[in-house]
Write a protein that holds these residues in place. Structure first.
Motif, PDB file in Angstrom:
ATOM      1  N   GLU A 160      25.143  37.494 -15.947  1.00  0.00           N
ATOM      2  CA  GLU A 160      25.634  38.489 -15.002  1.00  0.00           C
ATOM      3  C   GLU A 160      25.766  39.842 -15.682  1.00  0.00           C
ATOM      4  N   ARG A 161      25.449  40.856 -14.935  1.00  0.00           N
ATOM      5  CA  ARG A 161      25.642  42.208 -15.422  1.00  0.00           C
ATOM      6  C   ARG A 161      27.086  42.592 -15.145  1.00  0.00           C
ATOM      7  N   VAL A 162      27.728  43.242 -16.107  1.00  0.00           N
ATOM      8  CA  VAL A 162      29.110  43.652 -15.877  1.00  0.00           C
ATOM      9  C   VAL A 162      29.137  44.730 -14.812  1.00  0.00           C
ATOM     10  N   LYS A 163      30.245  44.803 -14.107  1.00  0.00           N
ATOM     11  CA  LYS A 163      30.424  45.820 -13.072  1.00  0.00           C
ATOM     12  C   LYS A 163      31.871  46.271 -13.134  1.00  0.00           C
ATOM     13  N   ILE A 164      32.043  47.565 -13.131  1.00  0.00           N
ATOM     14  CA  ILE A 164      33.409  48.093 -13.112  1.00  0.00           C
ATOM     15  C   ILE A 164      33.990  47.792 -11.740  1.00  0.00           C
ATOM     16  N   PRO A 165      35.107  47.054 -11.693  1.00  0.00           N
ATOM     17  CA  PRO A 165      35.676  46.709 -10.391  1.00  0.00           C
ATOM     18  C   PRO A 165      36.262  47.932  -9.680  1.00  0.00           C
ATOM     19  N   GLU A 166      36.334  47.864  -8.370  1.00  0.00           N
ATOM     20  CA  GLU A 166      36.926  48.944  -7.577  1.00  0.00           C
ATOM     21  C   GLU A 166      38.423  49.086  -7.859  1.00  0.00           C
ATOM     22  N   LEU A 167      39.093  47.958  -8.144  1.00  0.00           N
ATOM     23  CA  LEU A 167      40.517  47.957  -8.479  1.00  0.00           C
ATOM     24  C   LEU A 167      40.687  47.304  -9.848  1.00  0.00           C
ATOM     25  N   ILE A 168      41.293  48.032 -10.762  1.00  0.00           N
ATOM     26  CA  ILE A 168      41.499  47.552 -12.137  1.00  0.00           C
ATOM     27  C   ILE A 168      42.995  47.377 -12.335  1.00  0.00           C
ATOM     28  N   GLU A 169      43.402  46.138 -12.637  1.00  0.00           N
ATOM     29  CA  GLU A 169      44.832  45.841 -12.777  1.00  0.00           C
ATOM     30  C   GLU A 169      45.142  45.274 -14.156  1.00  0.00           C
TER      31      GLU A 169
END
Length: 160
Positions: A96-105
């Motif tokens: 899987e390619r990493v993806k910056i999530p829309e919400l980072i907690e």
């Protein structure tokens, strides 16, 4: 293949291969993951190797380790082109390619010292919304202060 001219890195039986890391960033990935975690995790670090897609790239192979989603998100923040490959019994089972999530907690802290998420008496977990991937800009859900890639690198102790 001419063995005298090629660098050979053996396959791993079980573990994770982090590929397509921007050239020169492998040591940063290792640092934020807290590697090595123990003497049982054999690692291979390949830096500045040729890549048809990127020109140059880094690769990190770690035996006996599968990354958590939090760790994958941490990698996405500093190496957004990376791919995570899970290997079991010498077979690639997941890529899987990493993806910056829309919400980072709960991964980074707000740069605003007065933010509620930085107050000892509060239990607010730092939360950020993705504003822009390139350049990387995050916005705190509590105080709306922007956090930039340089702030994130500094928090991870990379400071570049």
């Amino acid at each position: 293949m001419d063995v005298d001219r090629e660098l050979l890195v053996r396959k791993i039986k079980d573990g994770t291969v982090i590929d397509h890391i921007p050239a020169g960033s492998a040591l940063n990935v290792i640092k934020i993951l807290g590697l090595p975690r123990g003497s049982r995790n054999r690692m291979a670090i390949i830096m500045y190797t040729s890549s048809s897609k990127m020109g140059l790239k880094d690769i990190v192979k770690v035996e006996g380790l599968e990354l958590t989603s939090k760790e994958v998100n941490m990698i996405a923040l500093i190496a957004p082109t990376a791919t995570i490959n899970i290997v079991r019994d010498y077979v690639l089972v997941k890529k899987e390619r990493v993806k910056i999530p829309e919400l980072i907690e709960g991964i980074i802290k707000c740069s605003n010292p007065n933010c509620i998420s930085n107050q000892d008496r509060e239990t607010a977990v730092p939360k950020f919304r993705l504003v822009s991937e390139e350049p990387l800009i995050l916005r705190c859900e509590y105080c709306e202060r922007y956090t930039y890639k340089k702030d994130i690198l500094r928090q991870f102790g990379i400071g570049r």
